[in-house]
Design an enzyme around this catalytic site. Structure first.
Site, short mmCIF file in Angstrom:
data_model
loop_
_atom_site.label_atom_id
_atom_site.label_comp_id
_atom_site.label_asym_id
_atom_site.label_seq_id
_atom_site.Cartn_x
_atom_site.Cartn_y
_atom_site.Cartn_z
N CYS A 29 -2.63 7.63 8.10
CA CYS A 29 -3.20 6.29 7.98
C CYS A 29 -2.21 5.26 8.51
CB CYS A 29 -3.54 5.95 6.53
SG CYS A 29 -4.74 7.04 5.77
N THR B 186 0.85 -1.18 0.00
CA THR B 186 0.00 0.00 0.00
C THR B 186 0.90 1.23 0.00
OG1 THR B 186 -2.06 0.91 0.89
CG2 THR B 186 -0.38 0.34 2.51
N HIS C 44 -5.34 -0.83 5.04
CA HIS C 44 -4.92 0.58 5.01
C HIS C 44 -6.04 1.37 5.70
CE1 HIS C 44 -3.14 4.08 2.40
NE2 HIS C 44 -3.84 4.60 3.40
#
Lengths: 207, 163
Positions: B29, B23, B46
């Site tokens: 995040c 990711t 994620h």
């Protein structure tokens, strides 16, 4: 629980958001043009409803490194505002402003960093103040903060408010280019969900 | 060319060896990684927000978006592709504070809160956290190699590391 849904936004409102981007970025472009004494061209604003899953691709993908200046806007149209440039564009802009004092290596010195910060401050400030004048609404921007990092890491920070109600966001994106296209910058305005009702009502096109 | 599965923002997925799963652009995040050290299957989420209680729209709750719901969902998916609970370990990356402010607005320190919530969710299901690269003010792109269990972490300014 929330009355707002992005489904309510129709073409008419999209046109209004384009006009918001047009006016805001138009004033910012004039400010920039004065600063570097060069003509600045602006693209027609791009207003899109973008799913989170497509945001990275939309921003040019993967982990491209950019200079990002962020302001949180409170008041009648709460939201997040970004001014984003590639590292190359930021260097070119600094050269226009500071001449040979600017180094060619990709790192930014402390003085370059604070100059960019100030540019971001001026541009975002003129974007937002023209928007406040146009809508007759109150906007209170925070002091801007700057980061040089992956575009996804920067912009995702502006999605936190929207992410509490949906997996899509509206991005009002305006690009401007210096005459010879050495400098390219993007404004992104990401209104919070509760901003839309007030914004559209103020402009006479309620949802 | 090795198969690399992409995990988008507010999404999760699982994969078996020899593929990789990645990711990009983690800021505030957090990338939550689960790995079965025997079966060589891995999963990645994620997440954007710490708790699904923040959600103002409960009709279509995207469980992959919140730490508290993504961890159990990812765990279930791991089991469904053959992982065993006793062999699963966890790694975390991300949770930065990309911008610095003097403010009381809790939303602006979401990165550290995402990390705390991810740890709590892991401990709730009894999965050990064996490595993390969290916090700071940097973006991260992460890629799990399911053959080795190594998590490769790429940053814009601080190079590459492995945990």
């Amino acid at each position: 629980m929330m009355g707002f849904s992005f489904d309510k936004i129709k073409d008419l409102q999209i046109d209004i958001l384009k006009e918001v981007g047009n006016i805001g970025a138009g004033h910012a472009a004039t400010a920039l043009s004065t600063m570097i004494q060069k003509q600045i061209d602006m693209n027609v604003p791009n207003v899109k409803l973008i799913p989170f899953s497509e945001i990275e691709d939309f921003l040019g993908g993967e982990d491209k490194v950019v200079v990002g200046i962020f302001l949180r806007v409170e008041g009648d149209i709460p939201g997040n505002m970004f001014f984003v440039m590639t590292v190359d564009s930021a260097k070119q802009l600094l050269k226009r402003m500071m001449g040979d004092a600017v180094s060619s290596d990709p790192e930014f010195s402390e003085i370059e960093f604070s100059a960019l910060h100030e540019v971001g401050n001026i541009l975002a400030g003129s974007y937002l103040s023209s928007l406040a004048d146009f809508t007759n609404l109150k906007l209170y921007p925070t002091v801007p903060s700057m980061a040089i990092d992956m575009v996804g890491a920067i912009i995702s920070f502006g999605l936190l408010q929207v992410s509490q109600i949906s997996d899509v966001a509206i991005l009002i994106n305006t690009t401007f280019l210096e005459g010879e296209h050495f400098i390219e910058g993007h404004f992104f305005l990401i209104p919070d969900p509760e901003a839309f009702d007030r914004l559209f009502s103020a402009l006479g096109v309620p949802l | 060319m090795m198969n690399v599965v992409k995990v988008r923002m507010a999404d999760l997925n699982t994969i078996g060896a020899p593929a990789r799963i990645r990711t990009t652009g983690l800021g505030s995040c957090v990338g939550i990684v689960l790995f079965d050290v025997k079966q060589k299957v891995g999963g990645m989420a994620h997440i954007m927000l710490p708790s699904s209680e923040i959600a103002k729209d409960n009709q279509f709750l995207n469980r992959a978006k919140y730490a508290d719901t993504a961890v159990p969902l990812l765990f279930e998916k791991m089991l469904s592709i053959g992982a065993s609970k006793e062999n699963i370990v966890a790694k975390l990356a991300g949770g930065s504070q990309m911008f610095q402010f003097n403010t009381s607005n809790d939303m602006l320190r979401i990165g550290p809160r995402n990390v705390e919530a991810s740890k709590l969710a892991l401990s709730n299901i009894g999965i050990p956290l064996i490595a993390e690269d969290t916090g700071g003010n940097i973006g991260r792109t992460i890629e799990l190699d399911t053959q080795t269990g190594i998590l490769h972490i790429k940053t814009a300014n601080l190079g590459v590391k492995e945990i």
